[in-house]
Design an enzyme around this catalytic site. Sequence first.
Site, PDB file in Angstrom:
ATOM      1  N   ARG A  54       0.837  -1.213   0.000  1.00 13.20           N
ATOM      2  CA  ARG A  54       0.000   0.000   0.000  1.00 13.20           C
ATOM      3  C   ARG A  54       0.866   1.254   0.000  1.00 13.20           C
ATOM      4  O   ARG A  54       0.573   2.221  -0.702  1.00 13.20           O
ATOM      5  CB  ARG A  54      -0.908  -0.008   1.225  1.00 13.20           C
ATOM      6  CG  ARG A  54      -1.943   1.125   1.226  1.00 13.20           C
ATOM      7  CD  ARG A  54      -2.625   1.223   2.579  1.00 13.20           C
ATOM      8  NE  ARG A  54      -3.779   2.097   2.567  1.00 13.20           N
ATOM      9  CZ  ARG A  54      -3.723   3.429   2.583  1.00 13.20           C
ATOM     10  NH1 ARG A  54      -2.571   4.051   2.543  1.00 13.20           N
ATOM     11  NH2 ARG A  54      -4.842   4.144   2.611  1.00 13.20           N
ATOM     12  N   SER A 108     -26.059 -29.425   1.507  1.00 16.77           N
ATOM     13  CA  SER A 108     -25.837 -29.951   0.171  1.00 16.77           C
ATOM     14  C   SER A 108     -27.167 -29.984  -0.558  1.00 16.77           C
ATOM     15  O   SER A 108     -28.224 -30.070   0.067  1.00 16.77           O
ATOM     16  CB  SER A 108     -25.250 -31.358   0.293  1.00 16.77           C
ATOM     17  OG  SER A 108     -25.650 -32.180  -0.778  1.00 16.77           O
ATOM     18  N   LYS A 125     -25.216 -33.392   5.238  1.00 18.62           N
ATOM     19  CA  LYS A 125     -23.936 -32.729   5.035  1.00 18.62           C
ATOM     20  C   LYS A 125     -23.812 -31.418   5.819  1.00 18.62           C
ATOM     21  O   LYS A 125     -24.749 -30.634   5.880  1.00 18.62           O
ATOM     22  CB  LYS A 125     -23.748 -32.431   3.542  1.00 18.62           C
ATOM     23  CG  LYS A 125     -23.033 -33.540   2.763  1.00 18.62           C
ATOM     24  CD  LYS A 125     -21.680 -33.848   3.363  1.00 18.62           C
ATOM     25  CE  LYS A 125     -20.618 -34.264   2.370  1.00 18.62           C
ATOM     26  NZ  LYS A 125     -20.251 -33.354   1.359  1.00 18.62           N
ATOM     27  N   ASN A 131     -20.949 -29.099   5.242  1.00 18.75           N
ATOM     28  CA  ASN A 131     -19.691 -28.812   4.575  1.00 18.75           C
ATOM     29  C   ASN A 131     -18.988 -27.600   5.171  1.00 18.75           C
ATOM     30  O   ASN A 131     -19.643 -26.647   5.578  1.00 18.75           O
ATOM     31  CB  ASN A 131     -19.940 -28.583   3.087  1.00 18.75           C
ATOM     32  CG  ASN A 131     -20.326 -29.857   2.378  1.00 18.75           C
ATOM     33  OD1 ASN A 131     -19.795 -30.913   2.669  1.00 18.75           O
ATOM     34  ND2 ASN A 131     -21.285 -29.765   1.469  1.00 18.75           N
ATOM     35  N   ARG A 159       5.571   3.041 -23.669  1.00 17.35           N
ATOM     36  CA  ARG A 159       4.292   2.465 -23.222  1.00 17.35           C
ATOM     37  C   ARG A 159       4.035   1.217 -24.052  1.00 17.35           C
ATOM     38  O   ARG A 159       4.297   1.175 -25.240  1.00 17.35           O
ATOM     39  CB  ARG A 159       3.122   3.447 -23.326  1.00 17.35           C
ATOM     40  CG  ARG A 159       3.240   4.482 -22.173  1.00 17.35           C
ATOM     41  CD  ARG A 159       1.960   5.254 -21.892  1.00 17.35           C
ATOM     42  NE  ARG A 159       1.724   6.244 -22.917  1.00 17.35           N
ATOM     43  CZ  ARG A 159       0.661   6.256 -23.721  1.00 17.35           C
ATOM     44  NH1 ARG A 159      -0.284   5.333 -23.582  1.00 17.35           N
ATOM     45  NH2 ARG A 159       0.534   7.176 -24.651  1.00 17.35           N
TER      46      ARG A 159
END
Lengths: 468, 468, 468, 468
Positions: free
Chosen positions: D198, D290, D296, D298, D329
């Site tokens: 940054r 799911s 499930k 997950n 450029r």
Amino acid sequence: MVATVGPADARIDGEDHGYVHDGLFDGLFGRGAVSVGDRDWLQAMLDTEAALARALETAGLAAAGAGAEVTAVARADQFDVAELGRRAMLTGNPVPALVRALTGLVPAEARQAVHRGATSQDIIDTAAMLLSRRAIDVIAGDLATAANRAAALADEHAATVMAGRTLLQQAVPVTFGLVAAGWLVGIDDARAELSRARARLAVQFGGAAGTLASLGEAGPAVAALLAAELGLPEPVLPWHTDRLRIVQLGAGLAGVCAVLGKVARDVTLLAQTEVAEVTERSGQPGRGGSSAMPHKQNPVASVVILGCTKRAPGLLATLAAAAEQDQQRAAGAWHAEWETLAGLLRLTGSAAAWAADLLTGLQVDGSRMRANLEAARGLPMAENVAAMLAPELGRVEAHDLVSAAAARAAAQAMALTDALLADGNAAATLTAVGIGHAELQAAVNPENYLGASAEFIKRALAAHRRVP
Amino acid sequence: MVATVGPADARIDGEDHGYVHDGLFDGLFGRGAVSVGDRDWLQAMLDTEAALARALETAGLAAAGAGAEVTAVARADQFDVAELGRRAMLTGNPVPALVRALTGLVPAEARQAVHRGATSQDIIDTAAMLLSRRAIDVIAGDLATAANRAAALADEHAATVMAGRTLLQQAVPVTFGLVAAGWLVGIDDARAELSRARARLAVQFGGAAGTLASLGEAGPAVAALLAAELGLPEPVLPWHTDRLRIVQLGAGLAGVCAVLGKVARDVTLLAQTEVAEVTERSGQPGRGGSSAMPHKQNPVASVVILGCTKRAPGLLATLAAAAEQDQQRAAGAWHAEWETLAGLLRLTGSAAAWAADLLTGLQVDGSRMRANLEAARGLPMAENVAAMLAPELGRVEAHDLVSAAAARAAAQAMALTDALLADGNAAATLTAVGIGHAELQAAVNPENYLGASAEFIKRALAAHRRVP
Amino acid sequence: MVATVGPADARIDGEDHGYVHDGLFDGLFGRGAVSVGDRDWLQAMLDTEAALARALETAGLAAAGAGAEVTAVARADQFDVAELGRRAMLTGNPVPALVRALTGLVPAEARQAVHRGATSQDIIDTAAMLLSRRAIDVIAGDLATAANRAAALADEHAATVMAGRTLLQQAVPVTFGLVAAGWLVGIDDARAELSRARARLAVQFGGAAGTLASLGEAGPAVAALLAAELGLPEPVLPWHTDRLRIVQLGAGLAGVCAVLGKVARDVTLLAQTEVAEVTERSGQPGRGGSSAMPHKQNPVASVVILGCTKRAPGLLATLAAAAEQDQQRAAGAWHAEWETLAGLLRLTGSAAAWAADLLTGLQVDGSRMRANLEAARGLPMAENVAAMLAPELGRVEAHDLVSAAAARAAAQAMALTDALLADGNAAATLTAVGIGHAELQAAVNPENYLGASAEFIKRALAAHRRVP
Amino acid sequence: MVATVGPADARIDGEDHGYVHDGLFDGLFGRGAVSVGDRDWLQAMLDTEAALARALETAGLAAAGAGAEVTAVARADQFDVAELGRRAMLTGNPVPALVRALTGLVPAEARQAVHRGATSQDIIDTAAMLLSRRAIDVIAGDLATAANRAAALADEHAATVMAGRTLLQQAVPVTFGLVAAGWLVGIDDARAELSRARARLAVQFGGAAGTLASLGEAGPAVAALLAAELGLPEPVLPWHTDRLRIVQLGAGLAGVCAVLGKVARDVTLLAQTEVAEVTERSGQPGRGGSSAMPHKQNPVASVVILGCTKRAPGLLATLAAAAEQDQQRAAGAWHAEWETLAGLLRLTGSAAAWAADLLTGLQVDGSRMRANLEAARGLPMAENVAAMLAPELGRVEAHDLVSAAAARAAAQAMALTDALLADGNAAATLTAVGIGHAELQAAVNPENYLGASAEFIKRALAAHRRVP
């Protein structure tokens, strides 16, 4: 019998050209003093084991003298690389076999000092850090040479006018000094990044799962001693599966390749037959020749630099992808790093060595630069002419008027000024806004349209002088 | 003195393990018979030069016997690799020096047959094709072994029930045979692709700029003869800067790595301490050990395969990026291909050799598979239970009802069936739709929920039998 | 109020330029008719769900008419993309929410036909195949245009002599027709590969873990019906974690980018101000302009093609790396494919559309080509002169003699022939071997040194005519 | 009619979940507040143009009030994105059309302030810096949350013993606190790198070829004012073709992805059904479900993080390769950066947002950790037992003895201690070196073999507290 290349071809003295390797492609992709071959890896591993033995002794965890005993035999030429390589197939890395062989070389009382507390990854990762540090120091030297030469070119050619080129078309004038200053800033920034990557190299010492448990209470103390022995910083934690350090190292090297690739690209473009503004020169007879074409003077250094630098992004991607490592030590991703990192060190080192050579020998043809610019018949000054008109006409309108004249000039191979004056409307406008022949000629003189080129060069040179 | 690893560690017989290289990491990343080192490159270049001499002789462009004269001396051991490597620095590739050295070895009357009509790139590209062809043949052999072993596993374990796992969670039952069939199909498809890539390998012969001008009218005839000498197809045009062939070759190799990486990934997961459904076995004592932990039995083959395969995508990216080549011959992009392609051949070869070993020695623990599945207390059968309810309740509603029961079962460590029956609402629904205890038990029996597993295995085996 | 660009700037009619998208960068990187946006994905998923419903009905697993009922509402504009996107956060993909929404739109009796037997991956993978097939058809059309234009250029310029350039230096003469023939062969080969990748696209239908268990015995039959409904081949096995197909598809697309990038690279080089042998022309006023420089005529199409194609290798690497997928369905690697594949389709499509435009409008300046070649004062003919001397002097000696003359010619800006004759030694040699002035002049006439150029062009055109 | 998901599915409030985008896949790959869509790009370009106008006014190069006039209309919603996108096809980027449109919106007297001195690349590069700065600030916030949560886990679980796992096998014990501390160090290091990236973001302002010539003497002053207006540092030189800054930015982002991918990988492994040591929890009902399997749960966050992070290496490679830029450029390489960088910002942002969520909701099951470790019957303590024997037997011999016992223990499913005692030889050795039953039991107690775990956690937390 071994073939030679005949009496006319004096043997190349590798030493003189920074060439220390002996592979078929090493002169191209492994030039310079970066050395990451098997012997280098092995010695770096042994250096780590020896330093560990000394650290253990200092910590009171090995017999007095054990460190010296291990150090004395920790020489790569004592080991059978091929056999270690074969035995690596049993364990997935060469360290267990190396530890056994090393243990066999030291007196019984020193054996406790061998590899104690360590896991294979401690040895290989630390060895990679040692290899990287040595390589970075070499690369930094070649980059310093390259940067100093770029600085000299920037200074020397601060007033050498040439066509600036954008999208491979002549744009507005620049100076070759500014071009070289751009290279300089890139190289100096890449050096700074590499220096930072070097400072982040750190010892790896965590034992089987990063706890140093086999050393009991003494783990951190031994780690600190090991770091001190090797002159490497100690990390906050063992970094067995925290590979950000490797990604950053890879990025630092790829950054060097990025800036050198840009320099080489520029040189190949400026050296084109039709442009001919720069020439690579080396002291070597035969340099740049072709196996088929007797007239060829290929820009070998630039070409080979590109042959190195174009491989960096893929290797960097491998290192970045390999950073997704499992739990306490990874099942494969770590292994994918070793040769990849070594390869990136080698290629970056070669690119840097070639770049030092390239910039040292670069010949600049200022009169050809001027001639190429003049051959464009004032078109690269169109922006300036438009700017002169803009206060009266408005920027967009001025742009369009000059654009039309430029199109006519291009189509009819006439000078931009003539194309402007030949158009009644444009001529009238010029007259209306008080722009006469002299003003127009001044406007298409490249010397008058270099803007901040000189100041920018000064800035780049000043920044270069501040590089530690 | 060279350290050995002690009497208990019998020397590994490389021959027995397909290990023919001698570098520190070659047992891992260069296992098997793929050979792309300096000597291999050099010999392949010499093979190309020799074939060209014979072609020229046949075409009447060289003295009778010249082809045999050149062929007789075109042996890599006649040349000084290191010197060629150094001289490559002059021209950007080792061919010009090689041509001079080779010329010096042949009688004067045969010298016209050396390199006539060719440019350096003709020799290096054709050599790369020869290296690739040899490597592909080796890889194909190891892949055939791996595929046959996968087929045997698929057949043998067609009824070995285990948990299917998705997103690393137990999903619904599968059989290990189906898992192995999946590996088989992947390997067989990769073989087919590799075979296609092999068929596209083509001779390179275009001379300085792809016109074969120095051969006058005879160029195409010599090209055809050269192709015939080498057993390589002739391309439509010289492909100096049309590198699609290289990209496709790279993609074929990376495809092999992709499917082998998947197999290795599966094995590392199935071999986890907590899963323990498969084990790598090899005939080698000490295989899988750790330098620190005496209990470790690491899945070395899988880990090393991943150490190879994870490097393929980056190398492929380099080859694809390098395809943007300038005009008649490229300034750097071509050079970036050489070691990259060779590296990819080597890694793919090693992965294939390791995979043949892995699949040959893989131990499958069917009872552990069953136990792991049962430890999930029927949850992997939830889909089946929901399907049983769907006709009455609607698919979404049935899904939600069973999902709630599954959540209760998971939270309270009870069987799915118990969780269903313990809930008044769910139990009433079951009763209402005529599902009794027996139906429910049948519904959670994995044997009853294998769907097309057996048929899919048959399909994969049938397809495998059709592989040429 | 929305700003416009003023009366002088007529609105660009997207239709006319094959431009159908509306993003800020879509004109550059998403040009052409390839469409892989949210609506396309959603519709392709719905097409899959609808086809599945019809297949289930045909198989007797859904009520009569259910297929039509589902098909009737399976229209992307019926769904709230943003809401589906938000709900995808719950399950890791948008299909579960889509299934619920779709189920809510159909009459109760048809609900059993929605998504039965399928898992989310079946829907997304099959949708990706449908998107890819449509995209490939579009790309193939643009490539056909590009290839036909390259063929026309090859034919038209079979005798247009220009400098061949290697390592960005003038080498020996070629014809522009041969250059265009090289582009043609590359494009045609890439088309063939893409066509093969298209043929490998296959339906995905395996259910939760690739067994189709929830369909009992009927799984394979439904899979076959689904494949038939969609006109996609049925694979040997569900390929949930066998991603070779995706790698190959990616390689096919990256191959197209590779050859188009080469074409664009050549055009940018040939269009350089100092070379000026080709110019991009389009029917659009203002094309190629700069925001600052009124004279600029940038080769926009080539530049944008490179802006697309340079992104392909990284995306291909991602697809190749993502092929290492876990067990029955992968935890993340699969998800990494979706946007990557779509992005690669879009970029390849855009590059192809731009390439069709580029080759359609390319202006070739044969006289400038000749002038550039002549400006090299015979140097590109040095190989020919050397060849003329070789029978007498030996190849290496002839090469060295001409090389020295070429160096003098370059240094003193004289013609190669003059440099040869000005050197007493060389002149004597010429005389000795019976080469007079006329022979020398003939030897440096480029027309006499085009080798197989014409024949190669014929071959490329013949191969092109055989493209299906 | 638009389908909804039914009454049971309350609409997800995007605001509450940091979800601000509206694409089909944005919830997964574009989660969080990073915003790099067309409007963001357009606004950032307009912010740059407005800042330039103000800078020009301050420098006396535009009429008083012109800066405010331009600023007032420089709002993205005033412009037709699709039209700008179409017009970008003429010039290769959208800026020329944007400049015309913007000029049309301001009063005549302010028009001189629009885009004066700038080239398109100045606007796009500076816009990219503004987008990157905003994105990094968002990412930094999510990473801070993730790091704080990792720190809390490290602290809370400093004594939660679990199996350390290497190569996916149980190795020696660690604590979950140490695992979390490892994540913490990785995240904190990645934050530091991102913060550095940054700080290197810099304004781009060089005009047509980097000389600012159209501003005459005033160029550098305007550049400084522009930088001040935007709060961006001024670089040494315009960096049109010095792209190290972009490579470093990409590396910083890829570094974040690398560490988050590692965390996610660990969580998916620890959350496996058979391991079950951690669980993802979120406040959202239905999370982890799911479309097919009701049971499930997950690990959606981890899976989606991997779906993001696995794409970073390929994008980074593209940026690194694109750094080879031509002259003043570039012809294409620059264009390849725009969407690539934006895509990397988006994916990194999404991964960070998901990681904050993941670590906030992570449930740790200490008893399961203990149970999994105990299920290994002392094998993970083998190293400790060997260490106890090493002083007497020698390290290698002790390793071999314990290794043999471990093999027996594994084969016969017995405890390591029992396997040792059951072997007469080993038992005798234990007795001989004075190791009794109590010592042996102590040696296999994981609590006694945590080494520096606690100290390492303290170090990581201390380092975390020092993060600015």
